[in-house]
Design an enzyme around this catalytic site. Sequence first.
Site, PDB file in Angstrom:
ATOM      1  N   LYS A  83       0.827  -1.216   0.000  1.00 36.72           N
ATOM      2  CA  LYS A  83       0.000   0.000   0.000  1.00 36.72           C
ATOM      3  C   LYS A  83       0.859   1.263   0.000  1.00 36.72           C
ATOM      4  CE  LYS A  83      -2.125  -1.360   3.707  1.00 36.72           C
ATOM      5  NZ  LYS A  83      -1.497  -2.686   3.801  1.00 36.72           N
ATOM      6  N   THR A  84       1.840   1.290   0.892  1.00 37.60           N
ATOM      7  CA  THR A  84       2.729   2.450   0.946  1.00 37.60           C
ATOM      8  C   THR A  84       3.471   2.594  -0.381  1.00 37.60           C
ATOM      9  OG1 THR A  84       2.997   1.988   3.294  1.00 37.60           O
ATOM     10  CG2 THR A  84       4.542   3.516   2.319  1.00 37.60           C
ATOM     11  N   HIS A  86       6.198 -39.966  11.256  1.00 35.24           N
ATOM     12  CA  HIS A  86       5.004 -39.142  11.116  1.00 35.24           C
ATOM     13  C   HIS A  86       5.022 -38.364   9.792  1.00 35.24           C
ATOM     14  CE1 HIS A  86       1.751 -36.500  12.829  1.00 35.24           C
ATOM     15  NE2 HIS A  86       2.254 -35.685  11.899  1.00 35.24           N
ATOM     16  N   GLU A  87       6.112 -37.657   9.559  1.00 31.80           N
ATOM     17  CA  GLU A  87       6.180 -36.836   8.346  1.00 31.80           C
ATOM     18  C   GLU A  87       6.200 -37.710   7.095  1.00 31.80           C
ATOM     19  OE1 GLU A  87       5.573 -33.765   8.336  1.00 31.80           O
ATOM     20  OE2 GLU A  87       5.751 -33.476  10.486  1.00 31.80           O
TER      21      GLU A  87
HETATM   22  P1  ADP Z   1       2.108  -2.061   3.229  1.00 33.32           P
HETATM   23  O1  ADP Z   1       2.204  -0.581   3.218  1.00 33.32           O
HETATM   24  O2  ADP Z   1       0.928  -2.582   2.469  1.00 33.32           O
HETATM   25  O3  ADP Z   1       2.212  -2.680   4.576  1.00 33.32           O
HETATM   26  P2  ADP Z   1       4.614  -1.797   1.944  1.00 33.32           P
HETATM   27  O4  ADP Z   1       4.276  -0.942   0.773  1.00 33.32           O
HETATM   28  O5  ADP Z   1       5.215  -1.109   3.102  1.00 33.32           O
HETATM   29  O6  ADP Z   1       3.346  -2.618   2.415  1.00 33.32           O
HETATM   30  O7  ADP Z   1       5.558  -2.976   1.455  1.00 33.32           O
HETATM   31  C1  ADP Z   1       6.818  -3.187   2.006  1.00 33.32           C
HETATM   32  C2  ADP Z   1       7.797  -3.605   0.937  1.00 33.32           C
HETATM   33  O8  ADP Z   1       7.448  -4.867   0.381  1.00 33.32           O
HETATM   34  C3  ADP Z   1       7.835  -2.671  -0.246  1.00 33.32           C
HETATM   35  O9  ADP Z   1       8.712  -1.614  -0.029  1.00 33.32           O
HETATM   36  C4  ADP Z   1       8.287  -3.563  -1.372  1.00 33.32           C
HETATM   37  O10 ADP Z   1       9.681  -3.718  -1.354  1.00 33.32           O
HETATM   38  C5  ADP Z   1       7.665  -4.881  -1.004  1.00 33.32           C
HETATM   39  N1  ADP Z   1       6.372  -5.053  -1.675  1.00 33.32           N
HETATM   40  C6  ADP Z   1       5.176  -5.124  -1.068  1.00 33.32           C
HETATM   41  N2  ADP Z   1       4.183  -5.312  -1.964  1.00 33.32           N
HETATM   42  C7  ADP Z   1       4.761  -5.330  -3.171  1.00 33.32           C
HETATM   43  C8  ADP Z   1       4.261  -5.479  -4.499  1.00 33.32           C
HETATM   44  N3  ADP Z   1       2.958  -5.633  -4.736  1.00 33.32           N
HETATM   45  N4  ADP Z   1       5.142  -5.454  -5.519  1.00 33.32           N
HETATM   46  C9  ADP Z   1       6.466  -5.304  -5.279  1.00 33.32           C
HETATM   47  N5  ADP Z   1       7.001  -5.157  -4.059  1.00 33.32           N
HETATM   48  C10 ADP Z   1       6.170  -5.178  -2.999  1.00 33.32           C
HETATM   49 ZN    ZN Z   2       1.353 -34.092  10.962  1.00 31.91          ZN
HETATM   50 MG    MG Z   3       2.638   0.565   4.881  1.00 33.85          MG
END
Ligand code: ADP
Ligand code: ZN
Ligand code: MG
Length: 598
Positions: free
Chosen positions: A198-199, A415-416
């Site tokens: 999202k960020t 088991h595994e």
């Molecule tokens: P959120 O804000 O949703 O928690 P972030 O944007 O902070 O997630 O994601 C953290 C990092 O993970 C990003 O900086 C990037 O490196 C990686 N990442 C997350 N989602 C994606 C995506 N859809 N494509 C490429 N990289 C991603």
């Molecule tokens: Zn098991």
């Molecule tokens: Mg974020």
Amino acid sequence: MHLVFAFGLLALVLLVSRGWDDPESPRVVPYSHFLDALDAERISEAWISEGAVEWTERPDPDAPRYRSVRVPGSDEVEIVDRLHGMGASITGEWTEEGWGILLLWLLPLGLLVVFWIWFIRRMAGGGQAEALRFGSSKAKIVDDRAPGVSFDDVAGVDEAVTELREVADFLKNREKYTKVGARIPKGVLLVGPTGTGKTLLARATAGEAGVPFFVISGAEFVEMFVGVGAARVRDLFRQAREKAPCIVFIDEIDGLGKVRAGAGSPVSNEEREQTLNQLLVELDGFDATVGVIIMAATNRPDLLDPALQRPGRFDRQVIVDRPDLKGREAILAIHAKRVQLEPDVDLRVVAARTPGFAGAQLANVVNEAALLAVRSNRGSVSMKDLDEAIDRVMAGLERSSRALIPREKEIVSYHEMGHALVSMLLPNTDPVHKVSIVPRGATTLGSTVQTPLEDRYLLTESELRDRLTVLLGGRAAEQLIYGETSTGAADDLRRATELARRMVTQFGMAEGIGPVALDDDRGSIYGGWAPESRRYSEDTTRTVDREVRAAVEAANTRALDLLEANEPLLRDLASDLQESEVMEGVDLARRIAVQSFP
Ligand code: ADP
Ligand code: ZN
Ligand code: MG
């Protein structure tokens, strides 16, 4: 600031009091000394005040200056006359004795009061002056220019990108939209689990549009002091208006827009509400044509104040979900660009092994793999590094300290291998990728990792029954070899029972119930089990229980039969696993093929 003031006063007081015992100050002597000097006509200069007299004596002009307290009632006129008579220079002094003493007492008292006020404010966490300073400093511009991120850096969230492309396009070509009279989005809310990008998407939108990007997190808005957050919001929007077109991004807005803070929260509700209200005011007061777009992100839309989502505010919601298989491969490819990969690396296989991973975790996998390669002094990342990295990201670091005792290791091996063998012997199951008896995390003793060939949205009854059988394979192996079971199968049983229950009550896969849906998923989606979702009789409940047990028991019998028929193979493979701790799916498949068709 108050501190400086207080120290200044203190210094002043010290200076004044120092003046009194200056080495140059007069030598204090009895009044009789003065009268003697008067009689001997030795006085050259005199300073007379109401209560004291100071003088210097002849013939030595460098003689000390004397000071005497005058005896009350002695005749002033006479003294002055006699001094005048001997030709001394006389200076009268007007004492401010009353004021001086008052000042002497008031000054320390005042100082104390000032210090006390300052201290009280300090205790409350900072004075108004400090609060105001924070109010403007935290609403920071990350970069005056557009961030150097574009939609090429984002993958696996195509629908979100499509929507945000439009937002970027609006910022770039505003006239195109305003000419047609299209209503321009004002607020865009990104909703999705943590780590889905999202960020990243918000930054990419600004980067794509080539506009400045202002970012602040919801929690940063809300302060200990009522009114600070609101000031900060005002400040942020003022800055944004100056820099338009631009994007204002409020990360983790749920920190701000929480419906209500719980009791005992360090942040008062009043502050939260004032900040939120200010934000609403700013949102409403915005003319969208200015070219400022407010973006916000949250992973808890349920905590958001409904007022934020009314029309004209965050009127657009963009869902940012976890990526599917293809999306994961694309995300891995983006992050793998930065590292050296060995030619044999197949990111599709890595993607297949990481269902449910979000972008952040996938980025983490690539980075961990690169670190592993460096650690063993290799120049590039191998498939093995990536494999190990997945395990690490999935369940924390390998716990070499938590070694199993040999007997436990033997049981876990059986088991595994029971899970793995049953899975390989059944037709409708996902291929086994890896069997491991290396403990990981706090609770996992061993694991059998199956790799789905693709993301599945639909499963047939025979596939479900096979899954059930695989789940019971571990326990069945223990039963077959040792004649008893261990606690290690608890999780398997829980999952098997859950699956069987859904087959009976949701999928209509039990003969005794028939094609009837008894439970539905709604209960689980909207916050737990709702009592009214169980709308059937006691009698039916009993039948459900019976059918669930029958399904699990049938799977158990099936697993036992399969393993019994292949007991030598099971023993063989399990003892090998005990040796090597990890066995790859391909090796396992080869062994089974050789054994089954000699
Ligand atoms: P959120 O804000 O949703 O928690 P972030 O944007 O902070 O997630 O994601 C953290 C990092 O993970 C990003 O900086 C990037 O490196 C990686 N990442 C997350 N989602 C994606 C995506 N859809 N494509 C490429 N990289 C991603
Ligand atoms: Zn098991
Ligand atoms: Mg974020």
